[in-house]
Enzyme design. Structure first.
Site, PDB file in Angstrom:
ATOM      1  N   THR A  35      86.320  26.627 -15.914  1.00 55.58           N
ATOM      2  CA  THR A  35      86.037  27.859 -16.667  1.00 55.58           C
ATOM      3  C   THR A  35      87.102  28.919 -16.404  1.00 55.58           C
ATOM      4  OG1 THR A  35      83.714  27.297 -16.324  1.00 55.58           O
ATOM      5  CG2 THR A  35      84.171  29.424 -17.341  1.00 55.58           C
ATOM      6  N   ASP A  89      78.684  26.486  -9.799  1.00 56.56           N
ATOM      7  CA  ASP A  89      77.968  25.257 -10.134  1.00 56.56           C
ATOM      8  C   ASP A  89      76.526  25.551 -10.524  1.00 56.56           C
ATOM      9  OD1 ASP A  89      80.136  23.438  -9.599  1.00 56.56           O
ATOM     10  OD2 ASP A  89      79.936  24.116  -7.528  1.00 56.56           O
ATOM     11  N   GLY A 100      81.642  25.126  -4.993  1.00 55.67           N
ATOM     12  CA  GLY A 100      82.270  24.090  -4.180  1.00 55.67           C
ATOM     13  C   GLY A 100      82.241  22.719  -4.814  1.00 55.67           C
ATOM     14  N   GLU A 108      87.605  30.082  -1.978  1.00 52.72           N
ATOM     15  CA  GLU A 108      86.865  30.882  -2.969  1.00 52.72           C
ATOM     16  C   GLU A 108      86.055  31.971  -2.280  1.00 52.72           C
ATOM     17  OE1 GLU A 108      86.132  27.606  -6.509  1.00 52.72           O
ATOM     18  OE2 GLU A 108      84.670  27.749  -4.911  1.00 52.72           O
TER      19      GLU A 108
HETATM   20  O1  LIG Z   1      83.200  26.163  -7.065  1.00 54.54           O
HETATM   21  C1  LIG Z   1      84.024  25.648  -7.773  1.00 54.54           C
HETATM   22  C2  LIG Z   1      85.112  24.781  -7.255  1.00 54.54           C
HETATM   23  O2  LIG Z   1      84.985  24.597  -5.884  1.00 54.54           O
HETATM   24  C3  LIG Z   1      83.997  25.895  -9.237  1.00 54.54           C
HETATM   25  O3  LIG Z   1      84.093  27.263  -9.466  1.00 54.54           O
HETATM   26  C4  LIG Z   1      82.714  25.346  -9.771  1.00 54.54           C
HETATM   27  O4  LIG Z   1      82.673  23.973  -9.477  1.00 54.54           O
HETATM   28  C5  LIG Z   1      82.585  25.580 -11.262  1.00 54.54           C
HETATM   29  O5  LIG Z   1      83.532  24.835 -11.957  1.00 54.54           O
HETATM   30  P1  LIG Z   1      83.530  24.712 -13.533  1.00 54.54           P
HETATM   31  O6  LIG Z   1      83.974  26.032 -14.068  1.00 54.54           O
HETATM   32  O7  LIG Z   1      84.494  23.602 -13.824  1.00 54.54           O
HETATM   33  O8  LIG Z   1      82.135  24.365 -13.968  1.00 54.54           O
END
Ligand SMILES: O=C(CO)[C@H](O)[C@H](O)COP(=O)(O)O
Length: 236
Positions: A35, A89, A100, A108
Site C-alpha cells: 500500500t 495487516d 510485520g 517500522e
Molecule cells: O507491516 C508490514 C510489513 O512488515 C506492512 O505494512 C503490512 O504487511 C501491510 O502490507 P500491505 O500494504 O502489503 O498489505
C-alpha cells in the site's frame, strides 16, 4: 486490469498524502508493503518533493524512496520525523495494529515511534475492529535467532500458538529480517481491544524478543480504501 483491492490501496494512500502532508513537514517516514507503494508514488509526483527527506523502514522501503527520486535519509541523522505513513495487516477500533506481515516490524516501529504523526493506510479487508479476527497468521514477533526455542515455549505458556516463519520456497530455513533476526508468528485468536496493551507488554518482557508487531496507541489516523472507491477516515 487493476483489481478493486489495488485501486482501494491507491485511493487511500493518495488521500492520506493529500490531506496530511503539510508545507512545514520536512522529514517523512515511509513504511513497507504494497500500500505504501502509492504513498511514495504520490509524494514523488509533488512539485515540492525536494523539500522532503524520507526515512525508510527496510530494504523495500528504501528502494521505493530511490525509485521515486525522493531524498533518502536515515534515523541516525534524523531522529525526529514529522509524519510517517505505513500499511497494516489488521486494525482494531482503537487503531491498534498488527504489523510485520512483511517482516519489517522493528524498523517500522522505530520510525512510527519517532514520528509526530503516524498515519495508517490500508484496504478495507484490514479494518476488522478486532485484532486476530481477519488476520489469521498470528502476531509477528522479531526474535534473536538463538532465543527462538525458548520464546516458542514462553509464548505457548501465555496461550499463543507460535511458529517460526519459514523462508521456503525462496530460502530453506527461517526468514531472516533486515536486522538479521528470526520472525515468530504467534496466533492468540481474537485479541480484545482492552487486552492488546497487556499482551504486548507480556511478549516484550520475554528475553530475546527484539520487538512485536503489535502497534499499540501509535496511529492517530487510518485511511481505509473501500472497494466502492470511497475512503473512510478513522481518527483517535
Ligand atoms: O507491516 C508490514 C510489513 O512488515 C506492512 O505494512 C503490512 O504487511 C501491510 O502490507 P500491505 O500494504 O502489503 O498489505
Amino acid at each position: 486490469m487493476t483489481s478493486l483491492v489495488e485501486k482501494s490501496k491507491k485511493i487511500c494512500a493518495y488521500a492520506a498524502v493529500d490531506e496530511n502532508l503539510k508545507p512545514n513537514h520536512k522529514i517523512i517516514g515511509i513504511g513497507s508493503g504494497s500500500t505504501v507503494v502509492y504513498i511514495a508514488e504520490r509524494i514523488g509526483h509533488l512539485p515540492n518533493k525536494d523539500q522532503f527527506t524520507c526515512i525508510p523502514t527496510g530494504f523495500q522501503s528504501k528502494q521505493l524512496i530511490i525509485d521515486n527520486k525522493l531524498n533518502l535519509g536515515n534515523l541516525e541523522e534524523f531522529s525526529k520525523i514529522d509524519i510517517a505513513f505505513d500499511g497494516a495487516d489488521e486494525i482494531d477500533s482503537n487503531l491498534n495494529c498488527i504489523k510485520g506481515g512483511g517482516a519489517c516490524l522493528l524498523q517500522e516501529k522505530l520510525v512510527a515511534d519517532s514520528a509526530d504523526n503516524f498515519i495508517i493506510v490500508a484496504d478495507d479487508r484490514k479494518s476488522t475492529g478486532v485484532l486476530g479476527k481477519g488476520w489469521k497468521k498470528g502476531v509477528p514477533i522479531e526474535v534473536v535467532p538463538n532465543a527462538y526455542n525458548k520464546i516458542l515455549n514462553e509464548l505457548s505458556k501465555i496461550g499463543g500458538n507460535p511458529t517460526v516463519r519459514p523462508g521456503t520456497p525462496a530460502k530453506a530455513g527461517p526468514v531472516i529480517t533486515d536486522n538479521g533476526n528470526f520472525i515468530i508468528d504467534c496466533d492468540f485468536g481474537e485479541i480484545p481491544v482492552a487486552d492488546v496493551k497487556d499482551l504486548n507488554s507480556k511478549i516484550k518482557a520475554m528475553v530475546g524478543v527484539v520487538e512485536t508487531g503489535l502497534f499499540v496507541n501509535m496511529a492517530q489516523k487510518a485511511y481505509i480504501g473501500n472497494a466502492d472507491g470511497t475512503v473512510t477516515t478513522v481518527s483517535v
